[in-house]
Enzyme design. Sequence first.
Site, PDB file in Angstrom:
ATOM      1  N   GLY A  66       0.836  -1.192   0.000  1.00 18.42           N
ATOM      2  CA  GLY A  66       0.000   0.000   0.000  1.00 18.42           C
ATOM      3  C   GLY A  66       0.875   1.249   0.000  1.00 18.42           C
ATOM      4  N   GLY A 114       0.511  -5.316   1.066  1.00 20.23           N
ATOM      5  CA  GLY A 114      -0.731  -5.286   0.286  1.00 20.23           C
ATOM      6  C   GLY A 114      -0.651  -6.078  -1.009  1.00 20.23           C
ATOM      7  N   GLU A 137       5.856  -5.201   7.560  1.00 21.30           N
ATOM      8  CA  GLU A 137       5.215  -4.121   8.327  1.00 21.30           C
ATOM      9  C   GLU A 137       5.922  -3.761   9.621  1.00 21.30           C
ATOM     10  OE1 GLU A 137       3.614  -6.587   6.852  1.00 21.30           O
ATOM     11  OE2 GLU A 137       2.211  -5.639   5.475  1.00 21.30           O
ATOM     12  N   ASP A 145      -0.819  -6.989   8.001  1.00 17.87           N
ATOM     13  CA  ASP A 145      -2.282  -6.940   7.864  1.00 17.87           C
ATOM     14  C   ASP A 145      -2.696  -7.630   6.562  1.00 17.87           C
ATOM     15  OD1 ASP A 145      -1.242  -4.889   6.295  1.00 17.87           O
ATOM     16  OD2 ASP A 145      -2.929  -3.548   6.631  1.00 17.87           O
TER      17      ASP A 145
END
Length: 355
Positions: A66, A114, A137, A145
């Site tokens: 992302g 992502g 992350e 996530d």
Amino acid sequence: MSEEVSSDVLFETVNNAGIITLNRPEALNSLNYNILSMLWSILHEWENTKNLVIIKGVGRSFCAGGDLKHVSETNKSNSSPEFTFAMLEYNVNNYIKHYKIPYIALLNGIAMGGGLGVSVHGRYRIATEHSVLAMPETKVGLIPDVGGSYFLPRLPYNIGVYLALTSNTLVGADSAIVGLATHYVPSTKLTELESDLSRCTSEYEIEHVLDRYHIKPTNFSLDPHVKTIDYCFAGKTVEDIISRLRRVDNDWSNKTISIIQERCPLAIKLTLETMHRGRTYTDLWQCLIMEYRIIWRLSLNQNFHEGVRALLIDKDKKPQWNPKTLAEVNEHEMLSFFEPLQMNRDLRPINYSKI
Ligand SMILES: *[C@@H]1O[C@H](CO)[C@@H](O)[C@H](O)[C@H]1NC(C)=O
Ligand SMILES: *[C@@H]1O[C@H](CO)[C@@H](O)[C@H](O)[C@H]1NC(C)=O
């Protein structure tokens, strides 16, 4: 909507297949809101009109994740973000997991964060010698996530827990050996593979084609450490994991300890807790709800902005975490990140027609 074309993501039909090409080479094909909303629409449309969907990236990346710099900037200037990006992203992740026709990701290059969210939940993932996979992350003060708490603790030998805490990468065929990829195909064969896949009319034919191109990987770079990983990363706490690594006492275990100690202590503790909880949750959506609460809170936390600064903006790679050490992380405060969000802010299903 049909045969929609935008500069950030390309959609085309080849024979029976809908082909999605992530097309932001200057940003390693990282996801933005525009790409996600176009994906959301086309996936709904193609589910009823195609036999299969193939997703790939232009150039040498699949998708680097992302757009964190953008999220950090937005959140710094806004004390109560809507968080529409993650809301949409997690809905896309979950949609891919339950997609009714075969969804095939060609992971020929960087596939991180992502980028794994829009691939690993699909039925087939093809690795090549160029694949570089990671959930990185914890390097920026976040937790894995996009369903990381679902798919990582389900990898064999606690390798997913190891990947989550260290943010380390898996390269080439390694990703097919641990199961993040389902097949391994040399990159020179991808064009041919894509063309053969596009002619398939059934899942049976797709599996047949994939098996024909698949080369069974034999060489696993983590092989010498699998037993160590399995034992050490079964530790109940991060301190427990580190003391197990300490007892192993070789170059690899020492290096692994120092990597974990470089990561954001708060994020590391949260990450391990999500691995433990995620392993017991039976469906992806439950994991996404948990991740959403934590990411929502972490995205307002100074560690995230500091991680983005150190890694993506100033690039000094020397983030000043707060708290600085694992021992200073308050357990009670850490667990409060798992609480439901106030004011109806929890993750919710997005209605297709609303976008
Ligand atoms: C296996 O990996 C090792 C170490 O990376 C390398 O030296 C060796 O050539 C590889 N063997 C094969 C068959 O690829
Ligand atoms: C690992 O680190 C410990 C503590 O810093 C040190 O005492 C030990 O010699 C190291 N072991 C190896 C194999 O480098």
